[in-house]
Design a protein around this motif. Structure first.
Motif, PDB file in Angstrom:
ATOM      1  N   ARG A 126      59.314 144.101 113.631  1.00 48.68           N
ATOM      2  CA  ARG A 126      59.307 142.635 113.773  1.00 48.68           C
ATOM      3  C   ARG A 126      57.893 142.100 113.603  1.00 48.68           C
ATOM      4  O   ARG A 126      56.944 142.621 114.198  1.00 48.68           O
ATOM      5  CB  ARG A 126      59.850 142.237 115.145  1.00 48.68           C
ATOM      6  CG  ARG A 126      59.789 140.730 115.422  1.00 48.68           C
ATOM      7  CD  ARG A 126      60.546 140.368 116.688  1.00 48.68           C
ATOM      8  NE  ARG A 126      59.925 140.888 117.893  1.00 48.68           N
ATOM      9  CZ  ARG A 126      58.986 140.227 118.589  1.00 48.68           C
ATOM     10  NH1 ARG A 126      58.534 139.047 118.161  1.00 48.68           N
ATOM     11  NH2 ARG A 126      58.478 140.762 119.691  1.00 48.68           N
ATOM     12  N   SER A 181      66.007 136.580 110.809  1.00 48.36           N
ATOM     13  CA  SER A 181      64.806 135.769 110.715  1.00 48.36           C
ATOM     14  C   SER A 181      65.118 134.295 110.894  1.00 48.36           C
ATOM     15  O   SER A 181      66.210 133.824 110.558  1.00 48.36           O
ATOM     16  CB  SER A 181      64.123 135.976 109.349  1.00 48.36           C
ATOM     17  OG  SER A 181      62.950 135.194 109.249  1.00 48.36           O
ATOM     18  N   THR A 188      62.658 140.190 111.524  1.00 53.18           N
ATOM     19  CA  THR A 188      62.919 141.526 112.050  1.00 53.18           C
ATOM     20  C   THR A 188      63.777 142.288 111.060  1.00 53.18           C
ATOM     21  O   THR A 188      64.871 141.827 110.690  1.00 53.18           O
ATOM     22  CB  THR A 188      63.648 141.468 113.403  1.00 53.18           C
ATOM     23  OG1 THR A 188      62.866 140.731 114.336  1.00 53.18           O
ATOM     24  CG2 THR A 188      63.907 142.879 113.935  1.00 53.18           C
TER      25      THR A 188
END
Length: 206
Positions: A126, A181, A188
């Protein structure tokens, strides 16, 4: 004191060279024969540590991340050894790390985790970068689709093949590569493999 400093510098150089050689060896099969990427089966299955592979990529990219003012947070839980193509998976992790770096041109934080979840081995990466528009979440896995360089209007170079190839490599191992996202709130990427990838039976399947 000067001798000690010189020795420490030498040790750092030796470690950097070791990291580069290890990663270059893993990618050798791909750079030598690009057609490997289009094959349905992994090229060379070995019994490997996924955590060690991820760490080697982090070691290789450490200086670049530091130069880009990116702070790395790693949370790796114990997972079993896997039967997989080490060369190909290293390319996937490297691609994900580089993409995250490009998304944080002004610096940021990078969070990596590895753990078991409901019958899967799951790796998450992330970033705190620019995020991805909702309409582009699936497009980014299409061959030649890119938000980078001349093709996408971004500042970083890119061909649009990285994520497409990375997803294909995951699927070679009966795994998945997905993304979550929100624009301007980072992204991520989730790479997951069934736990059977840790068994000798899986080696026979692939």
């Amino acid at each position: 004191a000067q001798l000690a400093q010189s020795k420490k510098t030498g040790e750092l150089i030796d470690q950097a060279v070791t990291n580069i050689i290890a990663l270059c060896n893993r990618s050798e099969g791909i750079t030598r024969d690009p057609l490997n990427l289009s094959r349905k089966k992994p090229v060379k299955i070995s019994h490997m540590s996924f955590q060690a592979l991820i760490q080697s990529v982090l070691n290789f990219t450490q200086k670049q991340l530091e130069n880009n003012k990116i702070v790395v947070h790693a949370d790796f839980q114990p997972v079993d050894m896997m039967y997989a193509d080490e060369n190909l998976l290293s390319q996937v992790i490297l691609n994900l790390v580089i993409n995250a770096s490009h998304a944080m041109e002004k610096g940021g934080e990078l969070f990596l985790s590895l753990q078991k979840e409901k019958g899967f081995i799951v790796f998450r990466i992330r970033d705190t970068g620019v995020g991805i528009k909702t309409g582009n979440l699936e497009k980014i896995f299409m061959p030649f689709y890119t938000t980078k360089g001349a093709l996408g209007g971004g500042n970083k170079s890119g061909t649009g093949l990285g994520l497409s190839i990375s997803r294909s490599i995951a699927e070679m191992h009966e795994g998945k590569l997905e993304v979550e996202s929100i624009e301007n709130q980072g992204a991520t990427f989730i790479l997951s493999f069934p736990e059977k990838i840790t068994t000798k039976e899986f080696k026979q399947i692939v």
